[in-house]
Scaffold this motif. Structure first.
Motif, PDB file in Angstrom:
ATOM      1  N   GLY A  56       0.781  -1.317   0.024  1.00  0.00           N
ATOM      2  CA  GLY A  56      -0.070   0.054  -0.168  1.00  0.00           C
ATOM      3  C   GLY A  56       0.535   1.253  -0.064  1.00  0.00           C
ATOM      4  N   GLU A  57       2.172   1.162   0.419  1.00  0.00           N
ATOM      5  CA  GLU A  57       2.836   2.433   0.448  1.00  0.00           C
ATOM      6  C   GLU A  57       3.581   2.760  -0.867  1.00  0.00           C
ATOM      7  N   ILE A  58       3.622   3.806  -1.638  1.00  0.00           N
ATOM      8  CA  ILE A  58       3.899   3.993  -2.981  1.00  0.00           C
ATOM      9  C   ILE A  58       5.505   4.542  -2.925  1.00  0.00           C
ATOM     10  N   PHE A  59       6.250   4.105  -3.740  1.00  0.00           N
ATOM     11  CA  PHE A  59       7.685   4.165  -3.911  1.00  0.00           C
ATOM     12  C   PHE A  59       7.932   4.665  -5.428  1.00  0.00           C
ATOM     13  N   VAL A  74       2.632  -3.947  -6.342  1.00  0.00           N
ATOM     14  CA  VAL A  74       1.633  -3.624  -7.194  1.00  0.00           C
ATOM     15  C   VAL A  74       2.332  -2.321  -7.987  1.00  0.00           C
ATOM     16  N   LEU A  75       2.375  -2.717  -9.514  1.00  0.00           N
ATOM     17  CA  LEU A  75       3.241  -1.358 -10.384  1.00  0.00           C
ATOM     18  C   LEU A  75       2.159  -0.617 -10.757  1.00  0.00           C
ATOM     19  N   ILE A  76       2.109   0.678 -10.532  1.00  0.00           N
ATOM     20  CA  ILE A  76       1.044   1.426 -10.916  1.00  0.00           C
ATOM     21  C   ILE A  76       1.735   2.646 -11.871  1.00  0.00           C
ATOM     22  N   PRO A  77       0.852   3.241 -12.702  1.00  0.00           N
ATOM     23  CA  PRO A  77       1.443   4.897 -13.367  1.00  0.00           C
ATOM     24  C   PRO A  77       2.196   5.424 -12.318  1.00  0.00           C
ATOM     25  N   LYS A  78       3.192   6.177 -12.716  1.00  0.00           N
ATOM     26  CA  LYS A  78       3.909   7.206 -12.007  1.00  0.00           C
ATOM     27  C   LYS A  78       3.026   8.466 -11.714  1.00  0.00           C
TER      28      LYS A  78
ATOM     29  N   TYR C 416      -6.951  -0.050  -8.547  1.00  0.00           N
ATOM     30  CA  TYR C 416      -5.792   0.071  -9.314  1.00  0.00           C
ATOM     31  C   TYR C 416      -4.795  -0.651  -8.712  1.00  0.00           C
ATOM     32  N   GLY C 417      -4.991  -1.735  -7.786  1.00  0.00           N
ATOM     33  CA  GLY C 417      -4.161  -2.361  -7.275  1.00  0.00           C
ATOM     34  C   GLY C 417      -3.695  -2.253  -5.717  1.00  0.00           C
ATOM     35  N   PRO C 418      -2.948  -1.121  -5.459  1.00  0.00           N
ATOM     36  CA  PRO C 418      -2.484  -1.077  -4.067  1.00  0.00           C
ATOM     37  C   PRO C 418      -3.513  -1.403  -2.985  1.00  0.00           C
ATOM     38  N   GLN C 605      10.329   8.767   0.255  1.00  0.00           N
ATOM     39  CA  GLN C 605       9.156   8.015   0.014  1.00  0.00           C
ATOM     40  C   GLN C 605       8.089   7.803   1.023  1.00  0.00           C
ATOM     41  N   GLY C 606       6.927   7.316   0.837  1.00  0.00           N
ATOM     42  CA  GLY C 606       6.012   7.081   1.986  1.00  0.00           C
ATOM     43  C   GLY C 606       5.141   8.567   1.900  1.00  0.00           C
ATOM     44  N   ALA C 607       4.920   9.098   0.915  1.00  0.00           N
ATOM     45  CA  ALA C 607       3.975  10.377   0.728  1.00  0.00           C
ATOM     46  C   ALA C 607       2.404   9.625   1.293  1.00  0.00           C
ATOM     47  N   GLY C 608       2.061  10.344   2.357  1.00  0.00           N
ATOM     48  CA  GLY C 608       0.828   9.822   2.569  1.00  0.00           C
ATOM     49  C   GLY C 608      -0.495  10.235   1.558  1.00  0.00           C
TER      50      GLY C 608
END
Lengths: 82, 161, 761
Positions: A56-59, A74-78, C416-418, C605-608
């Protein structure tokens, strides 16, 4: 082995429509290399155009972003912004 | 064509300048005199970023020609503070965070001063309608109006600065 | 280090911003305020046609005009092959950017830059562009997104083949890209639903409408070094884009960030700087350029106009079982609308098992789209949040309760996934439900609407510094232009870590040669990412100060603690030393090792993500169709408000832009594809008398990834307003409007359409 979900349809032309892949990589850098080895061109597409959401955390743009065999990857669009 | 020679009092200082016929007062303030505090947002009198006070009236300096300034008394944003002593409107804008990017701020401050010079006790509605000629895209006007009402109260002596 | 549960002395307070006095006295320098000796005035010649082949450009007459020192066209820019270099906000295609700055073989929109001149006065520059003789072959144009998708639409680029379509199309078209996101089986889900609502929503292009037009002053020196003074959302972006477009080494460009008079995403790219540099190189003198308001509208990127079809299916008990969305976004002259985020954001707030979203990125003859606050999301949520309201009515459910029932929470898997983690959506809904506004009585003829919004927020590369001057006062440096008060919040975070009052720290923004790289200001990232860098820089300084105190006292460094701006011996065993404050240690800096300071670069990283919920009351004038906003409350999860006044400011400003988007703003075109309303009189943004006070309610669910718990806040507030207003109009009149803006003629027409029926009843 971690499972990686490629969200959206942009990358499916590389994988022949497959959205979920099992990989042996455990960080983003190795993931990119592994994907490119298995599906030439996909690695560049992922590295330059996608972000990875790990549990759930986006890198974005982070080679060292790590994940384990049970992580949700999960790979999502930038994402940009305004 | 030869330029016009114009004399005016700007921010309390007798000032002379040369300008072309088609140069607006805003062009002159910014490009000839170097007072860049007044801003060009539209050059058509719609945004108020160029607001100045000419002979006591609030004016869009982009709608006035430089040569029309002959013999007038002009106050720009640079003349609102007295030395390092801020005008209550300026002080309250800071305290209320009534500015974000700050581009519309000079025009808003000049217009607010003009409002309070004419009407020291405006209602919120009167303040909003007076300032409707000053566009702000950052703040949504909420803190701007609060700052103006607060400054008005200070200027009426109802509260400490 | 993490300060989320600490007792904070500075963060959370409301000091006066360090750059405030110069802004209220008119001394602050914006893009158009710079001067240099010998500077020339630049001016751009723009296409009068929406779509045309450029047959020839003859600049000879312009070059001969006395006072003209240089004329440039795209021939003066290096030719860029079809490549994408990923610098800046998302992938930026530099070939497209180059052709946008100065057209190659085609004019792709009215206002497209064709050539530029530099002359000794503005009047001569204006006269010179009239002398440039351009021969056009006018082509049929297309602007509306669905018109541009039609089989017989005029095609803008004969090398554009839709991506994301299998098999790859044989013919070029205006559809640059198709994206899809699927979860579960939406078709089956709809069959299972008891109640279905559908809607087709349309929007027009709207402009960020910053009050400051684009402006710059560029100086190309004989040794190839370049100074750029401009207002932008990222001086490192300006440097990078000019380097790429003109083939100049990055270190040879020094971009100085002047104050910026609003950006909102519209200044995250360049229009004038590369042209000014090319002119300066040819003329051998500095060149100043500024856009007129007319040029800003015609030639800089508004956001997409769009159509969005949405369908929701729910069970009788209110659980949403299926959702579908088809989005078509204008990209303008070159590919790159925010269709991806548009597809992701609409349903991101909800836990829906079966979702099917398809999006189209479509080029057409209008300016290239530029980012606008949460790009893609407002349009998507306009449709979804109106449909949610329709669904609530059909189910007989309260609109907040419907959202609570289906709302995303920690552990909800998005379409969309996550999976969502550490989010505050339910908290914002609860705050809305409990707010007095929600229960305040309405008079007849008034209506209330509610709508929500979601944005990811980003982190990214940032640099910040903390330097202790010899008297112990502090200079903080930030690599990011300040568009909303970030100098204040960065200074406050540094002050908190150092343990000094806010006004002992001054924050400035150094140029690109004076601080390490920082990604541009946008994506609601600066307080998060640059704040993180600043906090770390201050922490390193504190560690260094403790080391120096230990050296002065000749005790181990573990025996030193730092508190409230002073070094203390940690416990009586360490020794009975008087505390050493910043000033004392700074005075001894040389003897204890040298100057005291630190610069930290991070890739945060980790912007909420952020969630918002807005409540809007309106009154509709049945005679004029005018909608008056009576009351507006904007609730948002902000993580931690570092400087609450500027967080409120972001919420109030974003909400007001959304209200303008809802009620009045739109690009209006004439029969030739030219913009009819390219000024603030007819492009109607909200003025002070259009809106009431906007109550900003800050819910704080801390983001554990930021030292103080901050989330980005700037973009979320523009997402809910259109549907909040639309739902309020529906409440007041019983009418659902589907087309933005909901301007008086449209509202009046909708009222008239039902009036005969009502009269008959």
């Amino acid at each position: 082995m971690p499972k990686v979900l490629i969200s959206g349809s942009a990358c499916q032309r590389f994988t022949g429509g497959k959205a979920e892949l099992e990989v042996s990589a455990t960080n983003f850098r190795r993931l990119v290399l592994e994907l490119d080895q298995r599906f030439p061109g996909l690695g560049k597409q992922v590295e330059e155009g996608m972000a990875v959401a790990i549990d759930g955390e986006i890198f974005q743009d982070a080679y060292s972003a790590q994940f384990g065999p049970d992580s949700e990857v999960v790979l999502i669009p930038k994402i940009g912004g305004g | 064509m030869a330029k016009h020679h114009v004399s005016a009092v700007i921010n309390g200082e007798p000032t002379e300048f040369l300008c072309e016929t088609q140069q607006t007062l805003l062009d002159v303030l910014r490009d000839e005199i170097g007072l860049t505090g007044s801003k060009e947002g539209c050059a058509s009198g719609d945004c108020g970023a160029c607001s100045v006070i000419v002979d006591g009236s609030l004016v869009c300096s982009c709608l006035m020609l430089g040569c029309e300034a002959e013999g007038t008394t002009i106050t720009t944003i640079e003349g609102i503070a007295q030395g390092d002593h801020l005008h209550p409107v300026q002080q309250k804008f800071l305290e209320h965070a009534a500015l974000q990017c700050g581009f519309c701020t000079p025009g808003l401050i000049v217009a607010s001063k003009a409002l309070l010079d004419e009407n020291p006790n405006p209602t919120e509605e009167e303040a909003r309608y007076w300032l409707a000629g000053n566009l702000c895209r950052c703040t949504g006007y909420d803190k701007v109006i609060r700052a103006v009402m607060d400054a008005a109260a200070v200027m009426r002596g109802e509260k400490a600065a | 280090m993490n300060y989320i549960t600490s007792d904070l002395k500075v963060v959370g307070s409301r000091p006066i911003r360090p750059d405030g006095v110069e802004k209220v006295t008119g001394r602050a320098q914006f893009g158009a305020d710079m001067r240099m000796a010998g500077m020339l005035w630049g001016k751009v010649l723009r296409s009068p046609h929406a779509h045309a082949k450029i047959v020839s450009i003859d600049t000879s007459a312009a070059e001969k005009l006395p006072g003209v020192k240089a004329v440039v066209t795209s021939k003066d820019f290096p030719h860029i092959a079809n490549e994408e270099a990923f610098v800046g906000e998302g992938p930026m295609n530099f070939r497209d950017l180059s052709r946008n700055c100065l057209a190659w073989d085609k004019a792709l929109y009215e206002g497209h830059a064709i050539a530029a001149v530099a002359a000794t006065s503005q009047a001569i520059a204006d006269a010179a562009i009239e002398l440039i003789d351009v021969k056009y072959e006018v082509l049929p144009y297309v602007i509306d997104v669905e018109d541009a998708m039609a089989d017989d639409a005029p095609v803008l680029h004969d090398d554009l083949f839709s991506a994301g379509v299998d098999p790859k199309p044989a013919k070029p078209s205006n559809i640059a890209k198709v994206v899809t996101f699927k979860k579960g089986d939406a078709e089956a889900g709809f069959k299972d639903a008891d109640v279905v609502v559908e809607g087709r929503y349309t929007t027009k292009a709207v402009h960020q409408a910053y009050i400051e037009p684009h402006a710059c002053l560029c100086s190309y020196n004989a040794d190839g070094q370049v100074m750029i003074y401009s207002s932008s959302q990222g001086h490192f972006m300006v440097r990078a884009y000019c380097s790429k477009l003109l083939g100049i080494d990055l270190a040879n460009i020094r971009a100085v960030p002047l104050e910026i008079g609003g950006g909102f995403g519209g200044k995250t790219l360049v229009y004038l700087e590369p042209v000014a540099i090319a002119l300066s190189k040819k003329a051998g003198r500095p060149v100043k350029m500024q856009m007129t308001r007319d040029e800003v509208f015609r030639a800089s990127g508004p956001t997409s106009g769009a159509t969005v079809e949405v369908k929701l299916g729910a069970k009788k008990d209110g659980s949403i079982v299926a959702a579908k969305q088809v989005l078509k976004y204008q990209a303008g002259a070159f590919p790159g609308s925010p269709i991806g985020p548009g597809c992701m954001c609409g349903f991101a707030m909800y836990d829906i098992p079966n979702v099917d979203v398809v999006g189209y990125d479509v080029v057409s003859n209008r300016p290239k789209v530029a980012a606008y606050r949460a790009p893609g999301a407002p349009i998507s949520s306009w449709a979804v949040e109106c449909a949610m309201d329709d669904l609530a009515r059909k189910l007989g459910k309260d609109p907040i309760e419907l959202r609570e029932q289906n709302g995303a929470r920690n552990g909800t898997k998005t379409h969309y996934g996550p999976t969502h983690q550490n989010i505050g959506f339910l908290e914002t809904l609860k705050a809305a439900k409990n707010h007095p506004h929600w229960k305040a009585p309405l008079k007849p003829g008034q209506g209330r609407g509610i709508a929500c919004g979601f944005w990811f927020n980003i982190g990214g590369e940032s640099t910040a510094g903390c330097h202790i001057a010899e008297d112990g006062t502090v200079v903080a440096t930030s690599g990011n232009p300040d568009i909303g008060g970030s100098r204040a919040s960065i200074g406050m975070m540094v002050a908190e870590v150092l343990g000094v009052p806010a006004d002992r720290v001054r924050t400035i923004i150094p140029d690109t040669s004076s601080i390490n790289f920082s990604f541009l200001t946008g994506g609601s990232r600066v307080t998060f990412a640059t704040g993180m860098a600043a906090t770390q820089a201050a922490e390193r300084v504190v560690e260094d100060l403790k080391r120096r105190a230990a050296q002065v006292w000749e005790i181990p460094v573990e025996a030193v603690e730092w508190k409230d701006g002073k070094a203390y011996p940690a416990g009586s065993n360490a020794g009975a030393f008087e505390p050493l404050d910043l000033a004392t240690l700074a005075l001894k800096a040389g003897r204890t090792g040298g100057p005291i300071g630190s610069e930290v670069s991070v890739n945060a990283q980790g912007a909420g993500p952020g969630f918002g919920c807005h409540i809007c009351d309106v009154e509709v004038d049945h005679e004029t169709g005018a909608v008056k906003i009576l009351r507006y409350t904007a609730i948002q999860d902000v993580g931690k408000a570092i400087h609450p006044s500027y967080v409120e400011g972001q919420i109030q400003g974003g909400a007001t832009q959304g209200i303008g988007w809802a009620l009045n703003e739109e690009y209006i075109y004439d029969a030739k594809g030219k913009m009819d309303n390219s000024g603030f009189l007819d492009y109607r943004v909200p003025v002070a008398s259009d809106v009431p006070m906007i109550e900003a309610v800050m819910v704080e669910v801390p983001n554990p990834r930021h030292p103080f718990g901050a989330r980005g806040v700037g973009e979320v507030p523009i997402i809910p307003p259109m549907a909040a207003v639309g739902n309020a109009i529906c409440g007041a009149t019983g009418l659902r409007l589907y087309d933005l803006p909901m301007s008086p003629p449209k509202v009046r027409a909708a009222l008239d359409a039902v009036a005969p029926k009502m009269a008959a009843e």
